[in-house]
Design a protein around this motif. Structure first.
Motif, PDB file in Angstrom:
ATOM      1  N   CYS A 267      42.497  29.740  39.711  1.00 40.89           N
ATOM      2  CA  CYS A 267      41.043  29.801  39.501  1.00 40.89           C
ATOM      3  C   CYS A 267      40.676  30.785  38.395  1.00 40.89           C
ATOM      4  O   CYS A 267      39.694  30.573  37.668  1.00 40.89           O
ATOM      5  CB  CYS A 267      40.332  30.192  40.799  1.00 40.89           C
ATOM      6  SG  CYS A 267      40.162  28.819  41.975  1.00 40.89           S
ATOM      7  N   ILE A 268      41.442  31.870  38.245  1.00 42.21           N
ATOM      8  CA  ILE A 268      41.092  32.860  37.223  1.00 42.21           C
ATOM      9  C   ILE A 268      41.749  32.562  35.883  1.00 42.21           C
ATOM     10  O   ILE A 268      41.596  33.328  34.935  1.00 42.21           O
ATOM     11  CB  ILE A 268      41.462  34.290  37.672  1.00 42.21           C
ATOM     12  CG1 ILE A 268      42.979  34.442  37.791  1.00 42.21           C
ATOM     13  CG2 ILE A 268      40.780  34.641  38.963  1.00 42.21           C
ATOM     14  CD1 ILE A 268      43.421  35.872  37.983  1.00 42.21           C
ATOM     15  N   SER A 269      42.482  31.461  35.802  1.00 31.46           N
ATOM     16  CA  SER A 269      43.174  31.148  34.550  1.00 31.46           C
ATOM     17  C   SER A 269      42.947  29.694  34.172  1.00 31.46           C
ATOM     18  O   SER A 269      41.970  29.366  33.496  1.00 31.46           O
ATOM     19  CB  SER A 269      44.674  31.458  34.693  1.00 31.46           C
ATOM     20  OG  SER A 269      45.195  30.909  35.901  1.00 31.46           O
ATOM     21  N   LEU A 270      43.783  28.799  34.620  1.00 32.64           N
ATOM     22  CA  LEU A 270      43.704  27.388  34.247  1.00 32.64           C
ATOM     23  C   LEU A 270      42.365  26.772  34.610  1.00 32.64           C
ATOM     24  O   LEU A 270      41.715  26.121  33.777  1.00 32.64           O
ATOM     25  CB  LEU A 270      44.842  26.613  34.918  1.00 32.64           C
ATOM     26  CG  LEU A 270      44.836  25.088  34.751  1.00 32.64           C
ATOM     27  CD1 LEU A 270      44.945  24.704  33.292  1.00 32.64           C
ATOM     28  CD2 LEU A 270      45.961  24.464  35.570  1.00 32.64           C
ATOM     29  N   VAL A 271      41.912  26.980  35.834  1.00 35.28           N
ATOM     30  CA  VAL A 271      40.680  26.329  36.296  1.00 35.28           C
ATOM     31  C   VAL A 271      39.462  26.825  35.533  1.00 35.28           C
ATOM     32  O   VAL A 271      38.549  26.046  35.225  1.00 35.28           O
ATOM     33  CB  VAL A 271      40.489  26.533  37.815  1.00 35.28           C
ATOM     34  CG1 VAL A 271      39.130  26.028  38.277  1.00 35.28           C
ATOM     35  CG2 VAL A 271      41.592  25.814  38.576  1.00 35.28           C
ATOM     36  N   ALA A 272      39.430  28.104  35.207  1.00 38.29           N
ATOM     37  CA  ALA A 272      38.295  28.637  34.448  1.00 38.29           C
ATOM     38  C   ALA A 272      38.152  27.908  33.116  1.00 38.29           C
ATOM     39  O   ALA A 272      37.039  27.557  32.691  1.00 38.29           O
ATOM     40  CB  ALA A 272      38.471  30.133  34.221  1.00 38.29           C
TER      41      ALA A 272
ATOM     42  N   MET B 165      50.697  33.079  33.708  1.00 36.18           N
ATOM     43  CA  MET B 165      49.413  32.541  33.270  1.00 36.18           C
ATOM     44  C   MET B 165      48.289  33.562  33.292  1.00 36.18           C
ATOM     45  O   MET B 165      47.396  33.553  32.445  1.00 36.18           O
ATOM     46  CB  MET B 165      49.043  31.339  34.150  1.00 36.18           C
ATOM     47  CG  MET B 165      47.790  30.624  33.764  1.00 36.18           C
ATOM     48  SD  MET B 165      47.456  29.234  34.882  1.00 36.18           S
ATOM     49  CE  MET B 165      48.857  28.174  34.571  1.00 36.18           C
ATOM     50  N   VAL B 166      48.293  34.469  34.261  1.00 32.97           N
ATOM     51  CA  VAL B 166      47.163  35.392  34.406  1.00 32.97           C
ATOM     52  C   VAL B 166      47.137  36.446  33.311  1.00 32.97           C
ATOM     53  O   VAL B 166      46.150  37.179  33.186  1.00 32.97           O
ATOM     54  CB  VAL B 166      47.153  36.068  35.797  1.00 32.97           C
ATOM     55  CG1 VAL B 166      47.133  35.041  36.904  1.00 32.97           C
ATOM     56  CG2 VAL B 166      48.331  37.012  35.961  1.00 32.97           C
TER      57      VAL B 166
ATOM     58  N   GLY C 140      47.614  23.028  26.549  1.00 37.22           N
ATOM     59  CA  GLY C 140      47.185  24.100  25.660  1.00 37.22           C
ATOM     60  C   GLY C 140      47.610  25.468  26.155  1.00 37.22           C
ATOM     61  O   GLY C 140      48.032  26.326  25.360  1.00 37.22           O
ATOM     62  N   LEU C 141      47.520  25.695  27.458  1.00 41.77           N
ATOM     63  CA  LEU C 141      47.944  26.987  28.013  1.00 41.77           C
ATOM     64  C   LEU C 141      49.437  27.205  27.811  1.00 41.77           C
ATOM     65  O   LEU C 141      49.876  28.314  27.494  1.00 41.77           O
ATOM     66  CB  LEU C 141      47.613  27.041  29.509  1.00 41.77           C
ATOM     67  CG  LEU C 141      46.203  27.464  29.902  1.00 41.77           C
ATOM     68  CD1 LEU C 141      46.077  27.479  31.417  1.00 41.77           C
ATOM     69  CD2 LEU C 141      45.867  28.829  29.344  1.00 41.77           C
TER      70      LEU C 141
END
Length: 311
Positions: A102-107, A246-247, A295-296
């Motif tokens: 939620c704080i990385s990919l989903v945002a 990721m974070v 992209g990430l």
């Protein structure tokens, strides 16, 4: 027979007057009259009794009227469906994701999706992977971003692996590095003051199992924290933490070092109900998630790769 002819026919039938029908349709009366005449010629029957006082339907016209209305309604329905496909003018997507996602990919996913399709209603559930699958099975979610240990699809879900990422050791960028080497072993990590997650996190069970397998007991200075709190505590220099790579993206207050082999990895997957047809909005969300994940992976470097790319 075409839709313009049918629209003209229905409007004349409604108003009983060619002149007023032409005004409503923003047509010149001769054009409307030609459309009706052409329709009558195609059908081989007169549709109106014409008189100075107005126009009334013939028996053939009365038979055609409900059919014409239904054909126009069907055409409007198709037009709306195509408009939804092209511009997503309505709809809803219920997405579930784990806290670290939620704080990385989903945002990034929700930001991109909402910018492109602001009329779509979005709902987000932030839970652990097991709870998300329960919500997906119960019909509470359309899609769920979960962490999995393999790439299988089983039971009532279709699970599509997206990314494979390493777990890394993070520390404050304002403090000296925890090591001068490119990697750090579990023995060294165990001796550092460590902040660990709540027991509800899949990450907690993964790291606990890794220390136990190495017969190590970490020096825990704080436990039970949620992801946002863990990152803030590490930034302030309270200790180190083992987190998904990721974070670290766009967090200059943190530095990271990779774990020495055997490294810890997790697979990020997209789960959806196997036997439920997706709406157009949900299909577009799936494509947005896949594009953003790619992209990430490109930005993260060696610590993350697409699941369909070999290690």
């Amino acid at each position: 027979m075409n839709l313009e002819q049918l629209q003209s026919f229905v409007e004349v039938a409604r108003l009983g007057n060619f002149t007023r029908a032409a005004e409503q349709l923003h047509l010149a009366q001769p054009s409307l009259s030609r459309q009706i005449a052409s329709l009558e010629q195609d059908l081989g029957a007169e549709l109106f009794h014409r008189s100075r006082g107005g126009s009334t339907l013939t028996i053939a016209g009365e038979s055609l009227l409900p059919l014409a209305r239904r054909m126009l309604a069907d055409a409007e329905s198709v037009r709306r469906e195509l408009a939804e496909l092209a511009g997503l003018q309505r709809g809803r997507v219920r997405l579930g994701a784990t806290p670290t996602l939620c704080i990385s990919l989903v945002a990034e996913v929700l930001s991109a999706f909402h910018a492109a399709h602001p009329a779509i209603e979005l709902h987000l559930s932030e839970q652990g992977s097991r709870r998300l699958l329960d919500e997906l099975a119960g019909g509470e979610l359309d899609l769920a971003l979960i962490t999995t240990s393999d790439a299988t699809s089983a039971g009532q879900f279709t699970v599509t692996p997206l990314l494979v990422e390493e777990l890394v050791v993070i520390s404050s960028a304002g403090a000296p590095p925890v090591t001068t080497r490119d990697t750090i072993g579990f023995e060294d990590v165990a001796g550092l003051p460590q902040i660990v997650f709540s027991s509800t996190y899949d990450l907690r069970s993964t790291t606990d199992a890794a220390f136990q397998a190495a017969d190590l007991k970490p020096d825990v200075v704080l436990e039970g924290a949620e992801m946002d709190a863990v990152l803030r505590f590490v930034e302030r220099g309270l200790g180190v933490a083992i987190v998904p790579a990721m974070v670290l993206i766009d967090r200059p207050g943190l530095r990271s070092v990779r774990l020495a082999r055997p490294s810890l990895t997790r697979t990020i997957s997209l789960a959806r109900p196997r036997d439920v047809a997706s709406t157009i909005a949900v299909e577009v969300m799936q494509r947005t998630i896949a594009t953003t994940a790619t992209g990430l992976a490109a930005r993260a470097g060696a610590t993350m790769r697409r699941a369909d790319v070999g290690a």
